[in-house]
Design a protein around this motif. Structure first.
Motif, short mmCIF file in Angstrom:
data_model
loop_
_atom_site.label_atom_id
_atom_site.label_comp_id
_atom_site.label_asym_id
_atom_site.label_seq_id
_atom_site.Cartn_x
_atom_site.Cartn_y
_atom_site.Cartn_z
N GLN A 21 -101.08 -4.81 6.92
CA GLN A 21 -100.89 -6.23 7.29
C GLN A 21 -101.14 -6.45 8.78
O GLN A 21 -101.78 -7.43 9.16
CB GLN A 21 -99.46 -6.69 6.93
N TYR A 63 -104.86 -6.23 9.38
CA TYR A 63 -105.49 -7.41 8.77
C TYR A 63 -105.37 -8.62 9.70
O TYR A 63 -106.35 -9.31 10.00
CB TYR A 63 -104.81 -7.65 7.42
N GLN A 64 -104.14 -8.84 10.18
CA GLN A 64 -103.91 -9.97 11.09
C GLN A 64 -104.71 -9.80 12.38
O GLN A 64 -105.31 -10.75 12.87
CB GLN A 64 -102.41 -10.11 11.44
N LYS A 84 -108.38 -10.46 11.86
CA LYS A 84 -108.62 -11.90 11.69
C LYS A 84 -108.55 -12.62 13.03
O LYS A 84 -109.40 -13.45 13.36
CB LYS A 84 -107.63 -12.50 10.69
N GLN A 85 -107.51 -12.24 13.81
CA GLN A 85 -107.36 -12.86 15.14
C GLN A 85 -108.57 -12.57 16.03
O GLN A 85 -108.95 -13.39 16.86
CB GLN A 85 -106.11 -12.33 15.84
#
Ligand SMILES: *[C@@H]1O[C@H](CO)[C@@H](O)[C@H](O)[C@H]1NC(C)=O
Length: 219
Positions: A88, A91-92, A95-96
């Motif tokens: 997680q 993933y974050q 994306k950021q």
């Protein structure tokens, strides 16, 4: 840095066979020259990535990400809650960073839970040992296993002394030769001990130099 080394090795091998076709299952694939040209076409992209990571605004990011994972998540065995947390976080982060096509997919992975491991030498004196169970080890019965040990320095010695191994804990006191060779005792030690009827195996950590540590595998 690994990426750089990979590229140089690739070019070296490719230059030896440039122009020759590569065969796979009897079917002609692309020539070495084709592949060489394709890799060369990525040179600017590769340089941009290296510059960004080593000198640019992503400088230190690998270390910072590693620090984040190590400090906030810790060990991330496959199938563990920690791994979910790590996924997680990454993933974050991705994306950021604005990367394209960042998504998660369900996968099946092996799942092994570490119980509590301990080992005590009972004779000739009581001595508590610092040990670590190797991943995928099978647990002992709740009361543990008590057995005599058979110390060997190699698989050859284990074979020679196979009749003595039945019902014992095989202790591999292997000399450190190289990681590739010595790690075989971690990879195959438990299975080889099981073949000759041992009840558990214990190996030294696979390193040329270490603070006292043993690894135990119950079989
Ligand atoms: C990366 O780390 C080095 C060493 O701590 C530091 O000098 C440098 O300013 C850092 N770079 C960035 C972009 O934070």
């Amino acid at each position: 840095m690994k990426f750089l080394v990979f590229i140089f090795v690739g070019f070296h091998i490719l230059s030896l066979g440039s122009g020759k076709s590569i065969y796979k299952n009897g079917i002609t694939q692309r020539t070495f020259q084709d592949i060489k040209e394709e890799i060369t076409s990525y040179e600017d992209v590769a340089k941009a990535i290296i510059n960004l990571a080593v000198y640019g605004k992503s400088q230190n990011r690998s270390y910072e990400r590693l620090e984040l994972l190590v400090d906030t998540v810790g060990p991330r065995l496959s199938g563990s809650k920690n791994l979910e947390k790590a996924i997680q976080i990454m993933y974050q982060n991705l994306k950021q960073d604005g990367l394209e096509n960042v998504h998660l997919e369900p996968v099946k992975v092996p799942h092994w839970e570490r119980g509590e491991e301990s080992a005590v030498m009972l004779a000739p004196r009581i001595h508590k040992m610092a040990i670590l169970g190797l991943g995928s080890s099978i647990g002992t019965p709740p009361e543990g296993i008590t057995a005599e040990v058979l110390v060997v320095t190699s698989f050859d010695e284990l074979q020679r002394r196979a009749p003595e191994a039945r019902g014992k804990i095989v202790v591999y006191n292997q000399p450190y030769v190289s990681y590739g060779m010595t790690v075989q005792y971690r990879v195959r030690g438990a299975a080889e001990a099981a073949k000759v009827g041992a009840v558990a195996s214990l190996i030294r950590s696979v390193t040329s130099l270490s603070i006292y540590r043993w690894v135990i595998v119950f079989i």
